[in-house]
Motif scaffolding. Sequence first.
Motif, PDB file in Angstrom:
ATOM      1  N   MET A  53      -2.129  -2.923   7.339  1.00 22.28           N
ATOM      2  CA  MET A  53      -1.613  -3.745   8.442  1.00 22.28           C
ATOM      3  C   MET A  53      -0.160  -3.438   8.776  1.00 22.28           C
TER       4      MET A  53
ATOM      5  N   GLN B 175      -3.131 -11.760   0.493  1.00 18.29           N
ATOM      6  CA  GLN B 175      -3.127 -10.637  -0.451  1.00 18.29           C
ATOM      7  C   GLN B 175      -1.852  -9.857  -0.171  1.00 18.29           C
ATOM      8  N   CYS B 176      -1.913  -8.811   0.663  1.00 18.28           N
ATOM      9  CA  CYS B 176      -0.640  -8.134   0.967  1.00 18.28           C
ATOM     10  C   CYS B 176       0.269  -9.069   1.757  1.00 18.28           C
ATOM     11  N   GLY B 177      -0.325  -9.983   2.502  1.00 14.87           N
ATOM     12  CA  GLY B 177       0.447 -11.008   3.191  1.00 14.87           C
ATOM     13  C   GLY B 177       0.931 -10.634   4.573  1.00 14.87           C
ATOM     14  N   TYR B 178       0.772  -9.374   4.944  1.00 14.32           N
ATOM     15  CA  TYR B 178       1.414  -8.905   6.177  1.00 14.32           C
ATOM     16  C   TYR B 178       0.859  -9.593   7.424  1.00 14.32           C
ATOM     17  N   CYS B 179      -0.425  -9.896   7.419  1.00 13.34           N
ATOM     18  CA  CYS B 179      -1.030 -10.514   8.611  1.00 13.34           C
ATOM     19  C   CYS B 179      -0.851 -12.024   8.630  1.00 13.34           C
ATOM     20  N   GLN B 180      -0.356 -12.587   7.519  1.00 14.19           N
ATOM     21  CA  GLN B 180      -0.536 -14.027   7.323  1.00 14.19           C
ATOM     22  C   GLN B 180       0.351 -14.893   8.220  1.00 14.19           C
TER      23      GLN B 180
ATOM     24  N   CYS C 190      -7.215  -9.065   9.453  1.00 14.35           N
ATOM     25  CA  CYS C 190      -6.686  -9.014   8.088  1.00 14.35           C
ATOM     26  C   CYS C 190      -7.339  -7.837   7.390  1.00 14.35           C
ATOM     27  N   ARG C 191      -6.588  -6.784   7.144  1.00 10.00           N
ATOM     28  CA  ARG C 191      -7.170  -5.601   6.518  1.00 10.00           C
ATOM     29  C   ARG C 191      -7.527  -5.860   5.059  1.00 10.00           C
ATOM     30  N   CYS C 192      -6.850  -6.797   4.433  1.00 10.71           N
ATOM     31  CA  CYS C 192      -7.160  -7.101   3.034  1.00 10.71           C
ATOM     32  C   CYS C 192      -8.433  -7.937   2.910  1.00 10.71           C
TER      33      CYS C 192
ATOM     34  N   THR D 125      -9.044 -11.315   3.801  1.00  8.37           N
ATOM     35  CA  THR D 125      -8.859 -12.669   3.259  1.00  8.37           C
ATOM     36  C   THR D 125      -9.622 -13.724   4.066  1.00  8.37           C
TER      37      THR D 125
HETATM   38  S1  FES Z   1      -3.336 -10.207   3.677  1.00  8.41           S
HETATM   39 FE1  FES Z   1      -3.114  -8.078   3.934  1.00  8.41          FE
HETATM   40  S2  FES Z   1      -3.643  -7.798   6.000  1.00  8.41           S
HETATM   41 FE2  FES Z   1      -4.074  -9.853   5.663  1.00  8.41          FE
END
Ligand code: FES
Lengths: 757, 164
Positions: free
Chosen positions: A399, B98-103, B133-135, B137
């Motif tokens: 992302m 998770q990675c948090g980037y989209c959150q 959300c690529r992770c 979630t």
């Molecule tokens: S938590 Fe990683 S892209 Fe949504």
Amino acid sequence: MADNPNPNLEEIEAAPTDTTPVKKKGIKRRIFLAGAALLVGGGVFGLYWADNAAKSRARALTTGEGEHNFLTWMKIAEDDTVTVFSPHIDFGQGTHTALGQMLADELDADWAKVKVEQAPSDVAFSNTALVEKFLGEMTGYPGLIAALPAAVMGALTRSQKIQITGGSSAVRFTGQGGMRVVGAAVRLALIEEAADRLGVPASELTTADSKVIHAASGRSLRYGELAAGAAERSLRSDPVLKSRKDYRLIGKPVTRRDIPAKVDGSAVYGIDFTLPDMRVATIAAAPVRGGKLISVDEAPALAVPGVEKVVKLDDAVIVVAKGYWQASKGLAALSPKFSDGGHGAMSTPAIYAAQDRLRETGKPDNTAGEGDVAAAFKAAGGKVISADYRVPFLHHAMMEPFALTAHFKSGKLEMWGGLQDPIGARDRAAKAVGMDMEDVIFHPMIMGGGFGRRFPGVAEIIDQAAQLARQVPYPVKLVWSREEDLRHGTYRPQSSARLAATLDDKGRIAAWQSDYVQGDNAEGEVGFIYDVPATSRRHFAYTTNQIDGPWRSVNSTQHGFYNESFIDELAHAAGEDPYRFRRKHLPDGSRHQKVLDEVARRSGWGTPLPAGVGRGIAIVESFGTIVAEVIEATVKDDGTPKVLKAFAVVDCGTTVNPLNAEAQIAGGIIMGLSATIGEAITLDQGAVVESNFTDYPILRLADAPPLIDVHFIESDAPMGGIGEPGVPPASAALANALFMATGKRIRTLPLRQQAKA
Amino acid sequence: MAISFTVNGKDVSVAAEPDTPLLWVLREELALTGTKFGCGIAACGACSVHVDGQLTRSCSVPVSEIAGRAVTTIEGLKAEDGTLHAVQQAWIAAQVPQCGYCQSGQIMAAVALIERTGVPSEAQIDEAMTNICRCGTYPRIRKAILAATGRAARAAAASAQGEA
Ligand code: FES
Ligand code: FES
């Protein structure tokens, strides 16, 4: 080691690592061992006990007033705070929390007083235990190699092309072989210190909640009070580790430490980093990988307000501006001319055609298997069942688009960003601009996803940012657009396979053959789990102009699809239930069989479903973990699949943090489903056709199963990975479910393109 | 030409070119980096903010259109005393990122959905939550939205059904 859930370091080192025979592994192991001998005199873990230079270097980097460092791995402050230094980067897989849990459990530390921090990207923090195990498992290696003596370096760098991955290893290797041992050893030192201070035998002391306790006298000492003295003591290299029944943190659903900053917007990712006077740049590399920049007229970009400079690289053009928007407008104004590097004829259909030809007429590059398949096929007369499968290039599409800040000043290159191996990043940057690695400083930042894309070996942004920084007097952040990201990926390779088998008169598989074509890397093929008397797996190497990248779970994705689709076809050919057919080809009482049985039970396998809904099953072992999945799916009116439910049963030995492990498996299933349904990178005239999320569709919430039932079977097997193994079974489980729903067998991915056709 | 509007309740005035997307003004002029760049073409939702209470993909709105309006970003969701918004709290309780980037974008979308619907139905959640959300979630996002709207009990019942 298989029957000991808590191997100590010696056991881990003594354990045979080559359970999966793969040709190239031996070479890499030898290279590493030569390097290790030079570096640490043979004792892999000895570095941390013996190397005082590393110790004082680590102390200088991390340890302040009133704090006491132990073995570079952790420190204790006088207020009892324990800080654990993780040599791994956390990109959302919960590694930091899990490693902290493992160390703190052995230390008997109060979890509320434990912090986990990113270790500096310094060789003092490189992880030898991990390197050894990594190479043992033939999956690649982290940055320590960059610190090995130059003579070894060359050979290792060459071997880097063979296989790289970063995932699924931190907890089981660094955690088991490092964090737990350190926690246990420091606990013993704290006890010895307390015994001296209290004047009692160590055997009368116990530990809990960051205190050493003398129950007989009711006295206790805090770890913070004991830290200074304990840090001067020599540490035992063979502490006894806890057994499972004594775990207080391992196996418990501890919440992640990094989450609050990820819900209030305060977490700073690489792309968010800023410096005074910093400029922002964006880039267009040759559309055809392998092409070069021929010429570009800089004037149109320089006419855009805010644009300051155009920088030409060998194969790319960069526009530097005040901000990202100006830089991207400047870049859009340019009409650079690139060569195609001789790859102008490369296309997705041409690759499949060439792969088919190679498989039919070429010679295999690697072979594995046992028994005489040819004889079995001959004996079966014409009754050989066979099927061809095809899977496309897949993109990581993390992302957070690639972003790296670099500043060259006074002979030093300083960099800030998110990469899966910071020491490796320093090494690559140094090489890109002909500097000494010692003069490159790298600051690891939080990563917005990785999935294998951020490994320095495949992260050309390191070269680009380093070369750019050498040409400008100010700090500069290079940011890739999503289009740049999508078109210059290091993709999971496009690959194809022909599977063939015969059944005996009892409906068992008598012989199985898998002929598959992919890049020059055969490693990481899923181990064949079924009990079949004759098997043959042949790899035909076919390379394109693309750089094959490790994509979450690496080669296990395509082989999981091939093998688990084909065994389903065989089950139907034999007129048997797909679950029972698999089951009878797995050893009775095996871990695999237990996992399969449990997923069948939890998913209600065999119970009736509404019309138009199908159920599919698949089981794959990867990274030491066995995962079976059941998917329920149907087909929507527009012809696209709809996943209704997903079930997963996982045996990864021990689960360190079930809350997080569940998220990793569920996320892996969704990534697998996303790829299966919609994702494909297509080449035309050597260049990538897709450009953004509009034509590279990622599964959205509405199309993801609302609930994913994930269940863990605790076993005494060595700890397996958790970040990747959820992905591989998903493709076949879905394709098998759709076959049950529609009677149509899907052998080419993604499904989206099938639905259209 | 300076363009004035409010961000998280504060008046701001920026000297950006009028066609600059709001996203880059927030991130680079105002140092509000909680709003993320994901695609630049309104396809992923990472850049979601509220403009006069409306969910808006800030990568695709020129700042000139924001003049005189009120923008809320992820940094502005919490109360003045620092208490997190109920949706943010639900996100922590459900351990969503998770990675948090989209959150940031997911949370802004969820807040707008709940403000609009009160208690969203499953179909409304499906329709509104289109951020990538690529992770992967999504199951926890769904759970957190249900929890934040006081339907935690129903969500629990649904998941118990899933276990059975
Ligand atoms: S938590 Fe990683 S892209 Fe949504
Ligand atoms: S960055 Fe705005 S929607 Fe993706």
